[in-house]
Design an enzyme around this catalytic site. Structure first.
Site, PDB file in Angstrom:
ATOM      1  N   GLU A   1       3.827  -6.526   6.747  1.00 55.85           N
ATOM      2  CA  GLU A   1       2.725  -5.906   7.494  1.00 55.85           C
ATOM      3  C   GLU A   1       2.465  -6.559   8.846  1.00 55.85           C
ATOM      4  O   GLU A   1       2.170  -5.873   9.828  1.00 55.85           O
ATOM      5  CB  GLU A   1       1.449  -5.930   6.644  1.00 55.85           C
ATOM      6  CG  GLU A   1       1.499  -5.027   5.419  1.00 55.85           C
ATOM      7  CD  GLU A   1       2.181  -5.662   4.227  1.00 55.85           C
ATOM      8  OE1 GLU A   1       2.349  -4.975   3.196  1.00 55.85           O
ATOM      9  OE2 GLU A   1       2.564  -6.862   4.321  1.00 55.85           O
TER      10      GLU A   1
ATOM     11  N   PHE B   1      -3.765  -5.415   3.170  1.00 54.93           N
ATOM     12  CA  PHE B   1      -2.534  -5.780   3.863  1.00 54.93           C
ATOM     13  C   PHE B   1      -2.555  -5.315   5.319  1.00 54.93           C
ATOM     14  O   PHE B   1      -1.857  -5.878   6.167  1.00 54.93           O
ATOM     15  CB  PHE B   1      -1.329  -5.206   3.129  1.00 54.93           C
ATOM     16  CG  PHE B   1      -1.334  -5.517   1.658  1.00 54.93           C
ATOM     17  CD1 PHE B   1      -1.732  -6.766   1.203  1.00 54.93           C
ATOM     18  CD2 PHE B   1      -0.972  -4.564   0.730  1.00 54.93           C
ATOM     19  CE1 PHE B   1      -1.761  -7.065  -0.148  1.00 54.93           C
ATOM     20  CE2 PHE B   1      -0.997  -4.854  -0.626  1.00 54.93           C
ATOM     21  CZ  PHE B   1      -1.390  -6.097  -1.065  1.00 54.93           C
TER      22      PHE B   1
ATOM     23  N   ARG C   1      -6.866   7.425  -0.884  1.00 51.11           N
ATOM     24  CA  ARG C   1      -5.523   8.005  -0.943  1.00 51.11           C
ATOM     25  C   ARG C   1      -5.461   9.210  -1.872  1.00 51.11           C
ATOM     26  O   ARG C   1      -4.721  10.163  -1.620  1.00 51.11           O
ATOM     27  CB  ARG C   1      -4.536   6.927  -1.411  1.00 51.11           C
ATOM     28  CG  ARG C   1      -3.101   7.354  -1.499  1.00 51.11           C
ATOM     29  CD  ARG C   1      -2.182   6.140  -1.610  1.00 51.11           C
ATOM     30  NE  ARG C   1      -2.617   5.202  -2.623  1.00 51.11           N
ATOM     31  CZ  ARG C   1      -2.096   5.121  -3.862  1.00 51.11           C
ATOM     32  NH1 ARG C   1      -1.121   5.935  -4.214  1.00 51.11           N
ATOM     33  NH2 ARG C   1      -2.547   4.226  -4.718  1.00 51.11           N
TER      34      ARG C   1
END
Length: 323
Positions: free
Chosen positions: A65, A90, A174
């Site tokens: 990341e 992240f 999500r």
């Protein structure tokens, strides 16, 4: 602003990642400068269609990341508009230094999407459950932080990020979400959306706690408590005028967020009140704890991120005001 709250607020039939993928494809169609980066989550984030359609503008950097943000900064320096996407911790905690120096300090145009904020990380557990991401990112000068509550607001946030310069951090679930706004609703950076009038207490919520705040207001109304509800989707910059007006006109505040009460919305609201119109504040959020594994419904109850918790906080706030 031009938004409409739906008469019936309930579960969305589509996953949020489907809206995200669709909007990113639309933005890329319109602007060839837009590129997309992720850290080995192409399938998880449903971005396969983007990489297939724009193979020269999509980058899977692997599980790296910090490198993703560095690559994004380089692309931005050449005039591209990079959207970087990974799980919330992240995209923030793991690569804070790169965001701070390579992007913000360098005044580059980079957009960062933190997926699965707070308890929506569910079975991915405490390592993937960001309760601190907003607090971390709020420390970056000039950054814009948005915590949308549904698909319509998420789509608007992506549009805003694409057309405005600077570093943006957008939280987005999500999978499942609750529909609050009609499609095509538009908002304004640095402003709050007033969803309900009230005179006894103001509930300032963001993200997945917005529908819970509305449910709490309905329950409080049956008890004779009139609750104002503000959607504080723009956490930085925050609508200081709306916060001060809520305190001045209702006398007390409840904050509600899917985040640690340290560093996030509660902190931003308390800071604004301290400088404008001090008033009693009750906080609904994670009380300085780490996340854990479990179904989202269980986690909402475990960390008291519910309409019942918001209503209880409102009663406490009203009682404090009366003293």
């Amino acid at each position: 602003m031009d938004f409409r709250v739906l008469e019936t607020i309930g579960p969305d039939s589509r996953e949020m990642r489907a809206y995200f993928s669709e909007k990113m494809n639309e933005l890329a169609e319109r602007d060839e400068r837009i590129v997309y980066l992720c850290a080995d989550l192409v399938g998880t984030l449903s971005m396969g269609s983007f990489l297939k359609k724009f193979p020269e503008r999509g980058y899977n950097v692997g599980i790296a990341e910090a490198n993703m943000i560095g690559v994004a900064a380089g692309l931005a320096a050449t005039g591209k508009i990079p959207f970087c996407n990974s799980f919330g911790p992240f995209a923030t905690r793991r690569c804070f230094d790169q965001v701070f120096l390579s992007c913000a300090y360098a005044r580059l145009n980079v957009k960062i999407i933190g997926s699965d904020p707070g308890v929506t990380a569910a079975f991915n557990g405490g390592t993937h459950m960001p309760f601190e991401d907003v607090g971390i990112m709020r420390c970056i000068p000039g950054i814009t932080i948005i915590d949308p509550c549904d698909a319509a607001q998420t789509v608007w946030a992506l549009e805003e990020a694409a057309k405005n310069d600077g570093v943006y951090y957008i939280r987005t679930v999500r999978k499942g979400s609750t529909k609050v706004y009609a499609d095509g609703s538009a908002f304004e950076i640095g402003k709050a959306a007033k969803l309900r009038e009230g005179k006894d207490v103001s509930i300032l919520a963001c993200g997945i706690l917005v529908p819970e705040a509305l449910r709490a207001a309905d329950a409080l109304e049956k008890e004779g408590i009139s609750a104002r509800v503000l959607d504080m989707y723009s956490i930085k910059p925050i609508d200081r005028e709306a916060v001060a007006a809520a305190a001045r006109e209702t006398g007390c505040i409840v904050t509600a967020e899917n985040h640690n009460v340290i560093g996030g919305l509660a902190s931003a609201v308390s800071e604004a009140l301290g400088e404008t119109f001090p008033a009693p504040v009750e906080k609904v959020g994670v009380m300085d704890e780490f996340g854990e594994v479990g179904p989202e419904k269980y986690l909402r109850e475990r960390f008291h991120l519910t309409s019942e918790a918001i209503a209880a906080a409102a009663r406490r706030a009203v009682a404090r005001k009366a003293k």
